[in-house]
Enzyme design. Structure first.
Site, PDB file in Angstrom:
ATOM      1  NE  ARG A   3      49.140  14.141  49.137  1.00  0.00           N
ATOM      2  CZ  ARG A   3      48.639  14.198  47.894  1.00  0.00           C
ATOM      3  NH1 ARG A   3      47.523  14.795  47.643  1.00  0.00           N
ATOM      4  NH2 ARG A   3      49.306  13.655  46.900  1.00  0.00           N
ATOM      5  NE  ARG A  20      42.462  17.316  45.585  1.00  0.00           N
ATOM      6  CZ  ARG A  20      42.988  16.379  44.832  1.00  0.00           C
ATOM      7  NH1 ARG A  20      42.783  16.401  43.544  1.00  0.00           N
ATOM      8  NH2 ARG A  20      43.693  15.404  45.352  1.00  0.00           N
ATOM      9  NE  ARG A  76      43.971  23.798  43.915  1.00  0.00           N
ATOM     10  CZ  ARG A  76      43.627  23.948  42.655  1.00  0.00           C
ATOM     11  NH1 ARG A  76      43.398  25.151  42.176  1.00  0.00           N
ATOM     12  NH2 ARG A  76      43.508  22.896  41.868  1.00  0.00           N
ATOM     13  CG  ASP A 106      53.207  18.147  45.367  1.00  0.00           C
ATOM     14  OD1 ASP A 106      52.106  17.739  45.757  1.00  0.00           O
ATOM     15  OD2 ASP A 106      53.933  17.495  44.589  1.00  0.00           O
ATOM     16  CE1 TYR A 122      53.864  11.484  39.983  1.00  0.00           C
ATOM     17  CE2 TYR A 122      55.141  11.236  41.986  1.00  0.00           C
ATOM     18  CZ  TYR A 122      53.931  11.224  41.339  1.00  0.00           C
ATOM     19  OH  TYR A 122      52.784  10.937  42.031  1.00  0.00           O
TER      20      TYR A 122
HETATM   21  O1  CP3 Z   1      48.643  18.230  54.080  1.00  0.00           O
HETATM   22  C1  CP3 Z   1      49.648  17.751  53.548  1.00  0.00           C
HETATM   23  O2  CP3 Z   1      49.890  16.530  53.512  1.00  0.00           O
HETATM   24  C2  CP3 Z   1      50.703  18.688  52.987  1.00  0.00           C
HETATM   25  C3  CP3 Z   1      50.744  18.853  51.594  1.00  0.00           C
HETATM   26  C4  CP3 Z   1      51.107  17.754  50.620  1.00  0.00           C
HETATM   27  C5  CP3 Z   1      50.589  17.725  49.308  1.00  0.00           C
HETATM   28  N1  CP3 Z   1      51.224  16.749  48.615  1.00  0.00           N
HETATM   29  C6  CP3 Z   1      49.564  18.653  48.797  1.00  0.00           C
HETATM   30  C7  CP3 Z   1      48.866  18.366  47.534  1.00  0.00           C
HETATM   31  C8  CP3 Z   1      52.017  16.688  50.729  1.00  0.00           C
HETATM   32  C9  CP3 Z   1      52.810  16.215  51.934  1.00  0.00           C
HETATM   33  C10 CP3 Z   1      52.086  16.078  49.444  1.00  0.00           C
HETATM   34  C11 CP3 Z   1      52.984  14.960  49.127  1.00  0.00           C
HETATM   35  C12 CP3 Z   1      52.894  14.340  47.808  1.00  0.00           C
HETATM   36  N2  CP3 Z   1      52.656  14.917  46.588  1.00  0.00           N
HETATM   37  C13 CP3 Z   1      53.132  12.965  47.588  1.00  0.00           C
HETATM   38  C14 CP3 Z   1      53.520  11.968  48.658  1.00  0.00           C
HETATM   39  C15 CP3 Z   1      52.372  11.529  49.454  1.00  0.00           C
HETATM   40  C16 CP3 Z   1      51.453  10.616  48.707  1.00  0.00           C
HETATM   41  O3  CP3 Z   1      50.260  10.941  48.646  1.00  0.00           O
HETATM   42  O4  CP3 Z   1      51.920   9.588  48.227  1.00  0.00           O
HETATM   43  C17 CP3 Z   1      52.970  12.733  46.208  1.00  0.00           C
HETATM   44  C18 CP3 Z   1      53.112  11.408  45.502  1.00  0.00           C
HETATM   45  C19 CP3 Z   1      52.691  13.975  45.591  1.00  0.00           C
HETATM   46  C20 CP3 Z   1      52.504  14.239  44.137  1.00  0.00           C
HETATM   47  C21 CP3 Z   1      51.184  14.806  43.824  1.00  0.00           C
HETATM   48  N3  CP3 Z   1      50.762  16.059  44.183  1.00  0.00           N
HETATM   49  C22 CP3 Z   1      50.147  14.189  43.090  1.00  0.00           C
HETATM   50  C23 CP3 Z   1      50.204  12.790  42.523  1.00  0.00           C
HETATM   51  C24 CP3 Z   1      49.101  15.102  43.012  1.00  0.00           C
HETATM   52  C25 CP3 Z   1      47.843  14.979  42.219  1.00  0.00           C
HETATM   53  C26 CP3 Z   1      46.967  13.937  42.704  1.00  0.00           C
HETATM   54  C27 CP3 Z   1      46.269  14.387  43.936  1.00  0.00           C
HETATM   55  O5  CP3 Z   1      46.315  13.690  44.951  1.00  0.00           O
HETATM   56  O6  CP3 Z   1      45.643  15.448  43.841  1.00  0.00           O
HETATM   57  C28 CP3 Z   1      49.484  16.250  43.752  1.00  0.00           C
HETATM   58  C29 CP3 Z   1      48.673  17.467  43.973  1.00  0.00           C
HETATM   59  C30 CP3 Z   1      48.446  17.869  45.388  1.00  0.00           C
HETATM   60  N4  CP3 Z   1      49.408  17.879  46.360  1.00  0.00           N
HETATM   61  C31 CP3 Z   1      47.225  18.354  45.939  1.00  0.00           C
HETATM   62  C32 CP3 Z   1      47.489  18.681  47.270  1.00  0.00           C
HETATM   63  C33 CP3 Z   1      46.540  19.278  48.268  1.00  0.00           C
HETATM   64  C34 CP3 Z   1      45.921  18.556  45.183  1.00  0.00           C
HETATM   65  C35 CP3 Z   1      46.067  19.744  44.318  1.00  0.00           C
HETATM   66  C36 CP3 Z   1      44.802  20.499  44.092  1.00  0.00           C
HETATM   67  O7  CP3 Z   1      44.444  21.333  44.932  1.00  0.00           O
HETATM   68  O8  CP3 Z   1      44.193  20.297  43.029  1.00  0.00           O
END
Ligand code: CP3
Length: 340
Positions: free
Chosen positions: A22, A26, A35, A71, A147
């Site tokens: 990640r 944000r 965003r 994602d 999920y």
């Molecule tokens: O920089 C990076 O790591 C690349 C991008 C990336 C995102 N999600 C962007 C994202 C990666 C590799 C992921 C993987 C992901 N997504 C996982 C596995 C890693 C982990 O954290 O366990 C999971 C479980 C998800 C599912 C997911 N996506 C959730 C639960 C959420 C909402 C909660 C949260 O953390 O915001 C997301 C949204 C998400 N994915 C955001 C980002 C930058 C935030 C979205 C926003 O801008 O509002």
């Protein structure tokens, strides 16, 4: 030459490579600015913006690898499970998958190059813009199935376990469809230029080793078998239960990503010398005073003992409350402290 790819190949490196799960998100002002104009899903589906946030993270942090901005949930759409993101509540699957009729209705196969073509295009653009290696990724079958069944995040996974324990045949059908699609998706990302791939099993810690073996292992293995002869390193990441790591290693991966609940010393003992390890600083240290964080990073490096096959990372993703300066301080510290 890349310290990241060399470390994954368990070759000696001049310093321990570091990237952060990640690392684009944000906590960055540059990300927030984008965003404020587009939704998260639009961002994922617009290759030049996805490329830009991927590259911004590398430029701001000085990390040794990039991960394509996307994602794990995106693959649910071509499988036939529509979802969205609710402000402050994370992902929401519109109709959770819980019946045989719903599982039957899911796609047998996906054409990843077509239905997820925006990810491939983002990979191509990012490869051209970067000089560090680019990681492609997917979610693991258990994490994605949970999920789809729960309808969103979950604390106890009771709905997923209810289906898993209650109708093993249906569970296997669902997991087979998901894992077949994931294998195709990772292969398409490699074809587009991903130089390593990672499979995220973020919620696997909800299971015991016996349950992992019976309900998950064959499906995770199906995904990892699909890419094992592609000549790119494969990172298999899971959190929550260190007892599972040897079983995850059996399922596949040239590197196992471990969280902070196990020490690197213990992880190495359990997994042996023939696999690379990625990890494992608790992301909460990014919220601690810098000297406390650096001491914790030193402890991770000391446990890894400078032996070949260590990629420094967090044990899970960066949290939104983190500051860019603090992450940059961690990257610089790991580079300096691990100089050989
Ligand atoms: O920089 C990076 O790591 C690349 C991008 C990336 C995102 N999600 C962007 C994202 C990666 C590799 C992921 C993987 C992901 N997504 C996982 C596995 C890693 C982990 O954290 O366990 C999971 C479980 C998800 C599912 C997911 N996506 C959730 C639960 C959420 C909402 C909660 C949260 O953390 O915001 C997301 C949204 C998400 N994915 C955001 C980002 C930058 C935030 C979205 C926003 O801008 O509002």
């Amino acid at each position: 030459m890349s310290v990241f790819l060399d470390a994954l190949a368990r070759k000696p490196v001049p310093h321990t490579p570091i990237w952060l799960m990640r690392q684009a998100g944000r906590y960055q002002a540059s990300y927030q600015a984008i965003r404020s104009k587009v939704s998260f899903l639009e961002l994922c589906k617009t290759p030049d913006l996805a490329c830009q946030v991927t590259v911004d993270a590398v430029d701001q942090l000085g990390v040794d690898a990039a991960i394509i901005f996307a994602d794990i949930l995106l693959i649910l759409e071509p499988l036939g499970v529509p979802f969205g993101f609710e402000k402050g509540h994370g992902p929401k699957i519109h109709t959770p998958v819980r019946t045989a009729a719903q599982v039957d209705a899911l796609a047998e196969k996906i054409d990843a190059k077509e239905s997820l073509g925006f990810v491939m295009e983002a990979i191509r653009l990012t490869r051209a813009a970067l000089d560090v290696p680019l990681i492609g990724f997917c979610g693991a079958p258990f994490t994605l199935a949970s999920y789809a069944i729960e309808g969103g995040g979950s604390k106890n996974y009771y709905e997923a376990k209810k289906l898993m324990f209650g109708d093993e045949g249906l569970w296997n059908t669902l997991m087979e469809k998901i894992s077949t699609a994931l294998g195709a998706y990772l292969n398409a990302q490699i074809d587009a230029g991903a130089q390593a791939v990672q499979m995220f099993d973020s919620w696997i810690g909800a299971l015991s080793p016996a349950e992992y073996r019976r309900y998950v292992f064959p499906h995770s293995k199906r995904v990892l078998d699909a890419v094992k002869d592609r000549g790119v390193p494969v990172i298999h990441f899971g959190t929550g239960n260190a007892e599972l790591y040897p079983h995850m290693q059996d399922a596949g991966g040239t590197c196992i990503g471990v969280d902070w609940r196990v020490s690197m010393t213990e992880a190495r003992l359990r997994l042996g010398p023939d696999v690379a390890l990625m990890g494992n600083l608790d992301p909460a240290y990014l919220l601690a005073p810098v000297d406390v964080m650096n001491a914790a990073a030193d402890a991770v490096l000391a446990e890894a003992q400078g032996r070949p096959g260590h990629v420094f990372n967090l044990g899970h993703g960066i949290m939104p409350q983190t500051t860019v300066d603090q992450v940059r301080a961690l990257v610089d510290h790991v580079h300096e402290a691990s100089q050989r």
